[in-house]
Scaffold this motif. Structure first.
Motif, PDB file in Angstrom:
ATOM      1  N   LEU A  43       0.476  -1.307  -0.367  1.00 11.55           N
ATOM      2  CA  LEU A  43       0.073   0.436  -0.021  1.00 11.55           C
ATOM      3  C   LEU A  43       0.845   1.112   0.118  1.00 11.55           C
ATOM      4  CD1 LEU A  43      -2.441   1.474   0.378  1.00 11.55           C
ATOM      5  CD2 LEU A  43      -2.874   0.742   2.968  1.00 11.55           C
ATOM      6  N   GLU A  44       1.742   1.743   1.076  1.00  8.05           N
ATOM      7  CA  GLU A  44       3.176   2.804   0.924  1.00  8.05           C
ATOM      8  C   GLU A  44       3.533   2.618  -0.272  1.00  8.05           C
ATOM      9  OE1 GLU A  44       3.922   4.985   3.107  1.00  8.05           O
ATOM     10  OE2 GLU A  44       1.532   4.061   4.028  1.00  8.05           O
ATOM     11  N   SER A  45       4.351   1.532  -1.147  1.00  5.82           N
ATOM     12  CA  SER A  45       4.630   1.490  -2.623  1.00  5.82           C
ATOM     13  C   SER A  45       4.532   2.513  -3.534  1.00  5.82           C
ATOM     14  CB  SER A  45       5.300   0.507  -2.870  1.00  5.82           C
ATOM     15  OG  SER A  45       5.257   0.531  -4.342  1.00  5.82           O
ATOM     16  N   GLY A  55      -7.872   9.196  -1.529  1.00  3.76           N
ATOM     17  CA  GLY A  55      -8.883   8.549  -0.722  1.00  3.76           C
ATOM     18  C   GLY A  55      -9.020   6.963  -0.510  1.00  3.76           C
ATOM     19  N   LEU A  56      -8.599   6.646  -1.395  1.00  4.56           N
ATOM     20  CA  LEU A  56      -7.975   4.785  -1.582  1.00  4.56           C
ATOM     21  C   LEU A  56      -6.986   4.592  -0.234  1.00  4.56           C
ATOM     22  CD1 LEU A  56      -8.178   3.954  -5.264  1.00  4.56           C
ATOM     23  CD2 LEU A  56     -10.157   2.628  -3.779  1.00  4.56           C
ATOM     24  N   TYR A  57      -5.775   5.072  -0.634  1.00  2.00           N
ATOM     25  CA  TYR A  57      -4.949   5.020   1.100  1.00  2.00           C
ATOM     26  C   TYR A  57      -5.593   4.880   2.076  1.00  2.00           C
ATOM     27  CZ  TYR A  57      -0.719   6.200   3.119  1.00  2.00           C
ATOM     28  OH  TYR A  57       0.279   6.024   3.265  1.00  2.00           O
ATOM     29  N   LEU A  58      -5.879   6.040   2.066  1.00  4.10           N
ATOM     30  CA  LEU A  58      -6.969   6.257   3.803  1.00  4.10           C
ATOM     31  C   LEU A  58      -8.336   4.995   4.149  1.00  4.10           C
ATOM     32  CD1 LEU A  58      -6.916  10.094   3.783  1.00  4.10           C
ATOM     33  CD2 LEU A  58      -5.427   8.721   4.824  1.00  4.10           C
ATOM     34  N   ASP A  59      -9.221   4.777   3.006  1.00  2.00           N
ATOM     35  CA  ASP A  59      -9.771   4.056   3.367  1.00  2.00           C
ATOM     36  C   ASP A  59      -8.910   2.398   2.949  1.00  2.00           C
ATOM     37  OD1 ASP A  59     -11.680   4.835   2.522  1.00  2.00           O
ATOM     38  OD2 ASP A  59     -12.187   4.872   0.616  1.00  2.00           O
ATOM     39  N   TRP A  60      -8.022   2.144   2.657  1.00  2.00           N
ATOM     40  CA  TRP A  60      -7.344   0.806   2.819  1.00  2.00           C
ATOM     41  C   TRP A  60      -6.801   0.345   3.932  1.00  2.00           C
ATOM     42  CZ3 TRP A  60      -8.880  -3.500   0.998  1.00  2.00           C
ATOM     43  CH2 TRP A  60      -9.256  -3.394  -0.132  1.00  2.00           C
ATOM     44  N   TRP A  61      -6.514   2.008   4.977  1.00  2.00           N
ATOM     45  CA  TRP A  61      -5.104   2.129   6.100  1.00  2.00           C
ATOM     46  C   TRP A  61      -6.726   1.746   7.124  1.00  2.00           C
ATOM     47  CZ3 TRP A  61      -0.988   1.037   7.936  1.00  2.00           C
ATOM     48  CH2 TRP A  61       0.469   0.658   7.062  1.00  2.00           C
ATOM     49  N   SER A  62      -7.796   2.535   6.879  1.00  2.00           N
ATOM     50  CA  SER A  62      -8.146   2.357   7.974  1.00  2.00           C
ATOM     51  C   SER A  62      -8.434   0.812   8.119  1.00  2.00           C
ATOM     52  CB  SER A  62      -9.261   3.222   7.464  1.00  2.00           C
ATOM     53  OG  SER A  62     -10.534   2.432   6.550  1.00  2.00           O
ATOM     54  N   ILE A  63      -9.173   0.250   6.987  1.00  2.00           N
ATOM     55  CA  ILE A  63      -8.929  -1.221   7.155  1.00  2.00           C
ATOM     56  C   ILE A  63      -8.155  -1.964   7.857  1.00  2.00           C
ATOM     57  CG2 ILE A  63      -9.185  -3.717   6.207  1.00  2.00           C
ATOM     58  CD1 ILE A  63     -10.987  -1.757   3.729  1.00  2.00           C
ATOM     59  N   LEU A  64      -6.595  -1.460   7.690  1.00  2.00           N
ATOM     60  CA  LEU A  64      -5.695  -2.332   8.457  1.00  2.00           C
ATOM     61  C   LEU A  64      -4.822  -1.986   9.751  1.00  2.00           C
ATOM     62  CD1 LEU A  64      -3.217  -1.406   4.658  1.00  2.00           C
ATOM     63  CD2 LEU A  64      -3.968  -4.302   5.688  1.00  2.00           C
ATOM     64  N   GLU A  65      -5.553  -0.618   9.662  1.00  2.00           N
ATOM     65  CA  GLU A  65      -5.700  -0.384  11.160  1.00  2.00           C
ATOM     66  C   GLU A  65      -5.912  -1.532  12.561  1.00  2.00           C
ATOM     67  OE1 GLU A  65      -6.985   3.335  11.714  1.00  2.00           O
ATOM     68  OE2 GLU A  65      -5.028   4.450  11.294  1.00  2.00           O
ATOM     69  N   LEU A  66      -7.109  -2.388  11.903  1.00  2.00           N
ATOM     70  CA  LEU A  66      -7.230  -3.325  12.586  1.00  2.00           C
ATOM     71  C   LEU A  66      -6.611  -4.225  12.665  1.00  2.00           C
ATOM     72  CD1 LEU A  66     -11.134  -3.378  10.555  1.00  2.00           C
ATOM     73  CD2 LEU A  66     -10.505  -2.004  12.595  1.00  2.00           C
ATOM     74  N   LYS A  67      -5.465  -4.557  12.294  1.00  2.00           N
ATOM     75  CA  LYS A  67      -4.449  -5.474  12.172  1.00  2.00           C
ATOM     76  C   LYS A  67      -4.361  -6.426  13.394  1.00  2.00           C
ATOM     77  CE  LYS A  67      -0.138  -3.467  12.454  1.00  2.00           C
ATOM     78  NZ  LYS A  67       1.077  -3.078  11.922  1.00  2.00           N
ATOM     79  N   GLY A  68      -5.028  -5.633  14.637  1.00  2.00           N
ATOM     80  CA  GLY A  68      -4.808  -6.603  15.626  1.00  2.00           C
ATOM     81  C   GLY A  68      -6.285  -7.349  16.616  1.00  2.00           C
TER      82      GLY A  68
END
Length: 113
Positions: A43-45, A55-68
Motif C-alpha cells: 500500500l505504501e509503495s 482516498g483509496l490509500y486512507l480507506d485501505w489504512w482504515s482497514i489495516l489499522e484493525l490488524k490487531g
C-alpha cells in the motif's frame, strides 16, 4: 419490466470474483497474520509511486489499522457493498496468494460455470 442499463449497485462478475478471491486471501491471513506486513508495504509503495489516490490509500489504512484483530480485517475485506467493490479493484493484497493458489481459485471458478 424495464431494466436500467446503468445499475452500478448490482454486482458484476468482476466484483463477485474479487470478493471471492479476497475471501480466500482472508482465510490465508487468518492462518498467517504476519502477512499483513506485506500488504502495508504494498500500500505504501503504491501510494508513494502515485499509483493510487489519497482516498483509496486512507480507506485501505482504515482497514489495516484493525490488524490487531485479524478477523476484523477479514470481515471488512468481505463486506458486500459498493464502496468495498471499488476498494477491492485497487487491492494492496496482491501477493498474499501464491500463483498456484490463484490458479486453483480460478480453476474452481471456471468449474462452477
Amino acid at each position: 419490466m424495464r431494466v436500467s442499463r446503468n445499475n452500478t449497485k448490482q454486482p458484476n462478475a468482476i466484483d463477485e470474483n474479487l470478493l471471492a478471491i479476497h475471501q480466500r486471501i482472508g482465510e490465508k491471513l487468518l492462518q498467517s497474520p504476519e502477512m499483513i506486513n506485506k500488504v502495508e508495504e504494498k500500500l505504501e509503495s503504491r501510494f508513494n509511486a502515485g499509483l493510487i489516490y489519497r482516498g483509496l490509500y486512507l480507506d485501505w489504512w482504515s482497514i489495516l489499522e484493525l490488524k490487531g484483530d485479524m478477523s476484523s480485517v477479514v470481515s471488512q475485506l468481505c463486506v458486500e457493498n459498493e464502496r468495498m467493490n471499488k476498494l477491492r479493484r485497487h487491492s494492496p493484497f496482491v501477493g498474499i496468494l501464491t500463483e498456484t493458489e490463484r490458479e486453483e481459485f480460478f480453476n474452481q471458478q471456471q468449474a462452477r460455470l
